[in-house]
Scaffold this motif. Structure first.
Motif, PDB file in Angstrom:
ATOM      1  N   ILE A   1       0.819  -1.213   0.000  1.00  0.00           N
ATOM      2  CA  ILE A   1       0.000   0.000   0.000  1.00  0.00           C
ATOM      3  C   ILE A   1       0.850   1.259   0.000  1.00  0.00           C
ATOM      4  O   ILE A   1       0.441   2.294  -0.516  1.00  0.00           O
ATOM      5  CB  ILE A   1      -1.012  -0.001   1.186  1.00  0.00           C
ATOM      6  N   HIS A   2       2.060   1.180   0.541  1.00  0.00           N
ATOM      7  CA  HIS A   2       2.930   2.359   0.545  1.00  0.00           C
ATOM      8  C   HIS A   2       3.297   2.763  -0.879  1.00  0.00           C
ATOM      9  O   HIS A   2       3.300   3.949  -1.209  1.00  0.00           O
ATOM     10  CB  HIS A   2       4.187   2.109   1.370  1.00  0.00           C
ATOM     11  N   TYR A   3       3.607   1.800  -1.714  1.00  0.00           N
ATOM     12  CA  TYR A   3       3.883   2.098  -3.116  1.00  0.00           C
ATOM     13  C   TYR A   3       2.633   2.666  -3.779  1.00  0.00           C
ATOM     14  O   TYR A   3       2.694   3.648  -4.513  1.00  0.00           O
ATOM     15  CB  TYR A   3       4.296   0.834  -3.874  1.00  0.00           C
ATOM     16  N   GLU A   4       1.504   2.006  -3.549  1.00  0.00           N
ATOM     17  CA  GLU A   4       0.258   2.409  -4.201  1.00  0.00           C
ATOM     18  C   GLU A   4      -0.152   3.833  -3.830  1.00  0.00           C
ATOM     19  O   GLU A   4      -0.617   4.587  -4.683  1.00  0.00           O
ATOM     20  CB  GLU A   4      -0.866   1.424  -3.876  1.00  0.00           C
ATOM     21  N   LEU A   5       0.029   4.204  -2.576  1.00  0.00           N
ATOM     22  CA  LEU A   5      -0.339   5.553  -2.153  1.00  0.00           C
ATOM     23  C   LEU A   5       0.499   6.593  -2.884  1.00  0.00           C
ATOM     24  O   LEU A   5      -0.038   7.566  -3.433  1.00  0.00           O
ATOM     25  CB  LEU A   5      -0.173   5.705  -0.640  1.00  0.00           C
ATOM     26  N   VAL A   6       1.797   6.405  -2.914  1.00  0.00           N
ATOM     27  CA  VAL A   6       2.679   7.358  -3.601  1.00  0.00           C
ATOM     28  C   VAL A   6       2.350   7.400  -5.088  1.00  0.00           C
ATOM     29  O   VAL A   6       2.277   8.485  -5.685  1.00  0.00           O
ATOM     30  CB  VAL A   6       4.160   6.998  -3.368  1.00  0.00           C
ATOM     31  N   LEU A   7       2.121   6.251  -5.698  1.00  0.00           N
ATOM     32  CA  LEU A   7       1.777   6.214  -7.121  1.00  0.00           C
ATOM     33  C   LEU A   7       0.473   6.958  -7.402  1.00  0.00           C
ATOM     34  O   LEU A   7       0.380   7.707  -8.375  1.00  0.00           O
ATOM     35  CB  LEU A   7       1.687   4.766  -7.609  1.00  0.00           C
ATOM     36  N   GLN A   8      -0.528   6.770  -6.554  1.00  0.00           N
ATOM     37  CA  GLN A   8      -1.801   7.465  -6.757  1.00  0.00           C
ATOM     38  C   GLN A   8      -1.639   8.977  -6.643  1.00  0.00           C
ATOM     39  O   GLN A   8      -2.208   9.732  -7.435  1.00  0.00           O
ATOM     40  CB  GLN A   8      -2.848   6.967  -5.767  1.00  0.00           C
ATOM     41  N   ILE A   9      -0.855   9.424  -5.664  1.00  0.00           N
ATOM     42  CA  ILE A   9      -0.631  10.866  -5.509  1.00  0.00           C
ATOM     43  C   ILE A   9       0.070  11.427  -6.743  1.00  0.00           C
ATOM     44  O   ILE A   9      -0.340  12.453  -7.300  1.00  0.00           O
ATOM     45  CB  ILE A   9       0.178  11.167  -4.230  1.00  0.00           C
ATOM     46  N   LEU A  10       1.132  10.745  -7.184  1.00  0.00           N
ATOM     47  CA  LEU A  10       1.865  11.226  -8.353  1.00  0.00           C
ATOM     48  C   LEU A  10       1.007  11.219  -9.610  1.00  0.00           C
ATOM     49  O   LEU A  10       0.999  12.193 -10.371  1.00  0.00           O
ATOM     50  CB  LEU A  10       3.126  10.379  -8.574  1.00  0.00           C
ATOM     51  N   GLU A  11       0.283  10.127  -9.837  1.00  0.00           N
ATOM     52  CA  GLU A  11      -0.494  10.000 -11.072  1.00  0.00           C
ATOM     53  C   GLU A  11      -1.779  10.816 -11.081  1.00  0.00           C
ATOM     54  O   GLU A  11      -2.192  11.321 -12.130  1.00  0.00           O
ATOM     55  CB  GLU A  11      -0.815   8.529 -11.331  1.00  0.00           C
ATOM     56  N   GLN A  12      -2.430  10.951  -9.942  1.00  0.00           N
ATOM     57  CA  GLN A  12      -3.738  11.618  -9.912  1.00  0.00           C
ATOM     58  C   GLN A  12      -3.662  13.090  -9.509  1.00  0.00           C
ATOM     59  O   GLN A  12      -4.583  13.847  -9.788  1.00  0.00           O
ATOM     60  CB  GLN A  12      -4.683  10.872  -8.981  1.00  0.00           C
ATOM     61  N   ALA A  13      -2.590  13.500  -8.839  1.00  0.00           N
ATOM     62  CA  ALA A  13      -2.507  14.890  -8.390  1.00  0.00           C
ATOM     63  C   ALA A  13      -1.303  15.617  -8.993  1.00  0.00           C
ATOM     64  O   ALA A  13      -1.454  16.681  -9.585  1.00  0.00           O
ATOM     65  CB  ALA A  13      -2.439  14.950  -6.863  1.00  0.00           C
ATOM     66  N   SER A  14      -0.127  15.037  -8.859  1.00  0.00           N
ATOM     67  CA  SER A  14       1.091  15.733  -9.289  1.00  0.00           C
ATOM     68  C   SER A  14       1.204  15.865 -10.805  1.00  0.00           C
ATOM     69  O   SER A  14       1.398  16.974 -11.313  1.00  0.00           O
ATOM     70  CB  SER A  14       2.330  15.011  -8.758  1.00  0.00           C
ATOM     71  N   LEU A  15       1.128  14.766 -11.524  1.00  0.00           N
ATOM     72  CA  LEU A  15       1.297  14.813 -12.974  1.00  0.00           C
ATOM     73  C   LEU A  15       0.258  15.688 -13.673  1.00  0.00           C
ATOM     74  O   LEU A  15       0.624  16.497 -14.533  1.00  0.00           O
ATOM     75  CB  LEU A  15       1.316  13.401 -13.565  1.00  0.00           C
ATOM     76  N   PRO A  16      -1.027  15.586 -13.316  1.00  0.00           N
ATOM     77  CA  PRO A  16      -2.012  16.450 -13.984  1.00  0.00           C
ATOM     78  C   PRO A  16      -1.789  17.947 -13.721  1.00  0.00           C
ATOM     79  O   PRO A  16      -2.270  18.788 -14.480  1.00  0.00           O
ATOM     80  CB  PRO A  16      -3.353  16.003 -13.401  1.00  0.00           C
ATOM     81  N   ALA A  17      -1.050  18.292 -12.678  1.00  0.00           N
ATOM     82  CA  ALA A  17      -0.808  19.699 -12.356  1.00  0.00           C
ATOM     83  C   ALA A  17       0.324  20.299 -13.190  1.00  0.00           C
ATOM     84  O   ALA A  17       0.547  21.511 -13.133  1.00  0.00           O
ATOM     85  CB  ALA A  17      -0.475  19.837 -10.866  1.00  0.00           C
ATOM     86  N   LEU A  18       1.020  19.472 -13.958  1.00  0.00           N
ATOM     87  CA  LEU A  18       2.161  19.937 -14.738  1.00  0.00           C
ATOM     88  C   LEU A  18       1.884  19.843 -16.238  1.00  0.00           C
ATOM     89  O   LEU A  18       1.156  18.953 -16.677  1.00  0.00           O
ATOM     90  CB  LEU A  18       3.393  19.074 -14.417  1.00  0.00           C
TER      91      LEU A  18
END
Length: 88
Positions: free
Chosen positions: A17-34
């Motif tokens: 779940i630790h990997y999944e949480l970071v991946l979800q943040i990067l893919e759903q929040a960080s990447l779309p903001a750039l």
């Protein structure tokens, strides 16, 4: 990957779940903001690829380790006082 033929004890590993949480943040929040063409986007996209690879390698290690009779203890934090129901 070469593992010893007779593993002993449990190997502590991060819970998936630790990997999944970071991946979800990067893919759903960080990447779309750039902007997709920016170097910042490319850097984060590379991080996503590396995290997915790390999770895949960990799962491969777990499978091979368990086939040889070893066991895995999923870590939820560095705090050693966690309920036994959180281990696999």
């Amino acid at each position: 990957m070469t593992l010893s033929p007779a593993p002993s004890g449990e190997v502590p590993l991060p819970a998936h779940i630790h990997y999944e949480l970071v991946l979800q943040i990067l893919e759903q929040a960080s990447l779309p903001a750039l902007p997709a063409s920016s170097s910042a986007y490319q850097q984060l996209h590379s991080a996503v690829i590396h995290l997915r690879k790390a999770l895949r390698l960990q799962k491969q290690f777990e499978e091979e380790w368990q086939l040889r009779g070893g066991s895995v203890e999923y870590q939820w934090s560095l705090n050693r006082d966690r309920p036994p129901s959180q281990t696999k």
